[in-house]
Design a protein around this motif. Structure first.
Motif, PDB file in Angstrom:
ATOM      1  N   ARG A  49       0.837  -1.293  -0.185  1.00 41.11           N
ATOM      2  CA  ARG A  49      -0.193   0.119  -0.188  1.00 41.11           C
ATOM      3  C   ARG A  49       0.891   1.268   0.005  1.00 41.11           C
ATOM      4  O   ARG A  49       0.462   2.319  -0.543  1.00 41.11           O
ATOM      5  N   ILE A  52       1.983   1.818  -3.764  1.00 36.40           N
ATOM      6  CA  ILE A  52       0.887   2.317  -4.389  1.00 36.40           C
ATOM      7  C   ILE A  52       1.106   3.788  -4.087  1.00 36.40           C
ATOM      8  O   ILE A  52       1.037   4.620  -5.127  1.00 36.40           O
ATOM      9  N   TRP A  53       1.060   4.179  -3.032  1.00 34.08           N
ATOM     10  CA  TRP A  53       1.013   5.627  -2.809  1.00 34.08           C
ATOM     11  C   TRP A  53       2.168   6.221  -3.242  1.00 34.08           C
ATOM     12  O   TRP A  53       1.989   7.411  -3.866  1.00 34.08           O
ATOM     13  N   ARG A  54       3.457   5.897  -3.072  1.00 33.58           N
ATOM     14  CA  ARG A  54       4.494   6.385  -3.691  1.00 33.58           C
ATOM     15  C   ARG A  54       4.289   6.415  -5.116  1.00 33.58           C
ATOM     16  O   ARG A  54       4.733   7.588  -5.798  1.00 33.58           O
ATOM     17  N   LEU A  55       4.104   5.405  -5.768  1.00 37.36           N
ATOM     18  CA  LEU A  55       3.980   5.439  -7.113  1.00 37.36           C
ATOM     19  C   LEU A  55       2.864   6.544  -7.861  1.00 37.36           C
ATOM     20  O   LEU A  55       3.160   7.287  -8.625  1.00 37.36           O
ATOM     21  N   ALA A  56       1.767   6.725  -6.921  1.00 40.59           N
ATOM     22  CA  ALA A  56       0.784   7.623  -7.261  1.00 40.59           C
ATOM     23  C   ALA A  56       1.521   9.149  -7.313  1.00 40.59           C
ATOM     24  O   ALA A  56       0.994   9.708  -8.092  1.00 40.59           O
ATOM     25  N   THR A  57       2.172   9.326  -6.037  1.00 39.38           N
ATOM     26  CA  THR A  57       2.483  10.489  -5.626  1.00 39.38           C
ATOM     27  C   THR A  57       3.792  11.131  -6.454  1.00 39.38           C
ATOM     28  O   THR A  57       3.797  12.254  -6.951  1.00 39.38           O
ATOM     29  N   GLN A  59       4.930   9.537  -9.543  1.00 42.48           N
ATOM     30  CA  GLN A  59       4.699   9.339 -10.917  1.00 42.48           C
ATOM     31  C   GLN A  59       3.440   9.584 -11.489  1.00 42.48           C
ATOM     32  O   GLN A  59       3.184   9.697 -12.470  1.00 42.48           O
ATOM     33  N   GLY A  60       2.483   9.930 -10.506  1.00 43.02           N
ATOM     34  CA  GLY A  60       0.973  10.281 -10.971  1.00 43.02           C
ATOM     35  C   GLY A  60       0.516   9.266 -11.675  1.00 43.02           C
ATOM     36  O   GLY A  60      -0.789   9.382 -12.231  1.00 43.02           O
ATOM     37  N   ARG A  61       0.757   8.009 -11.512  1.00 40.82           N
ATOM     38  CA  ARG A  61       0.213   7.012 -11.840  1.00 40.82           C
ATOM     39  C   ARG A  61       0.384   5.515 -11.134  1.00 40.82           C
ATOM     40  O   ARG A  61       1.410   5.588 -10.534  1.00 40.82           O
ATOM     41  N   VAL A  62      -0.284   4.327 -11.274  1.00 43.32           N
ATOM     42  CA  VAL A  62       0.186   3.188 -10.341  1.00 43.32           C
ATOM     43  C   VAL A  62       0.245   2.113 -11.356  1.00 43.32           C
ATOM     44  O   VAL A  62      -0.722   1.776 -11.963  1.00 43.32           O
ATOM     45  N   TRP A  64       0.641  -1.499 -11.454  1.00 47.41           N
ATOM     46  CA  TRP A  64       0.542  -2.630 -10.280  1.00 47.41           C
ATOM     47  C   TRP A  64       0.389  -3.752 -10.842  1.00 47.41           C
ATOM     48  O   TRP A  64      -0.655  -3.988 -11.829  1.00 47.41           O
TER      49      TRP A  64
END
Length: 244
Positions: A49, A52-57, A59-62, A64
């Motif tokens: 989890r 997921i947060w790191r990738l979203a913040t 790179q602006g995408r997930v 997975w």
């Protein structure tokens, strides 16, 4: 004055009792969660989890990828390779390899001394078993403190006491990180070799097993001489590893 002292002591004892009850409640929570894993497959971990947060913040995408596979649908070559590479005593120990931890601690002490002289970050060497790694992956953060290490030991013994060795290995192989947003044997098999988890050949399994200590780094350097030579060594040994 005496009354004030008594009140202070009473508050201190109540606070201590509250802390002890909280610690016991936390351990009970871990026990119940692990007991549930006897029949229920865990769907995500705190580390996943946080990724997921790191990738979203960042790179602006997930990106997975994770698909659960029962143990009988994961190549026995991969199961043997991971044990040979990560935890040769997996079938015998009760969760912790004390000798390996002692050796790792001594190596890390030497590394810290050298790093301090060179004014660089020390390279930390781990001595964790598969059960300890699973304890960290399922419940704990990545911080390095004595309290967190103590909790890791407790959860490790809970895992070993409540789950069978095959079940521990199955959960581990389905949740361990194998690259950026790549978790579990099925996702790794498809990402690196475009096959199903049960189709992995011995050499492919050895390559995946060797990636585990630093999957993101090896994902960027798939032809690393260390990776190639280490995979060959694991490949040579994994045939003698019995499955739990």
């Amino acid at each position: 004055m005496a009354s004030t002292t008594l009140n202070w002591r009473g508050h201190a004892w109540r606070l201590l009792a509250l802390l002890l009850l909280s610690a016991l409640a936390l351990q009970l929570y871990f026990v119940l969660r692990i007991a549930l894993m006897v029949v229920v497959d865990p769907q995500s971990t705190p580390f996943q989890r946080s990724e997921i947060w790191r990738l979203a913040t960042e790179q602006g995408r997930v990106l997975w990828s994770q698909e659960w596979r029962n143990r009988d649908r994961i190549s026995p070559h991969l199961q043997r390779a991971v044990i040979a590479s990560e935890d040769a005593g997996f079938n015998e120990h009760s969760g912790v390899e004390w000798d390996a931890l002692e050796k790792a601690w001594a190596r890390n002490q030497r590394a810290e001394t050298v790093a301090a002289r060179r004014k660089v970050e020390p390279k930390v060497v781990g001595g964790s078993t598969i059960s300890q790694q699973l304890a960290k992956n399922l419940f704990l953060s990545g911080e390095r403190t004595a309290a967190r290490k103590g909790q890791e030991f407790l959860i490790t013994f809970m895992l070993e006491g409540l789950l069978s060795k095959p079940r521990i290995l199955e959960i581990y192989l389905n949740n361990v990180e194998w690259g950026e947003g790549v978790f579990g044997a099925q996702a790794a098999a498809q990402h690196y070799f475009h096959v199903e988890a049960h189709q992995l050949a011995p050499a492919q399994a050895a390559r995946l097993a060797v990636m585990l200590p630093a999957p993101k780094r090896f994902e960027q350097r798939p032809g690393s001489p260390y990776l190639v030579h280490r995979a060959a060594s694991v490949h040579a040994r994994m045939g003698a590893v019995p499955l739990p």
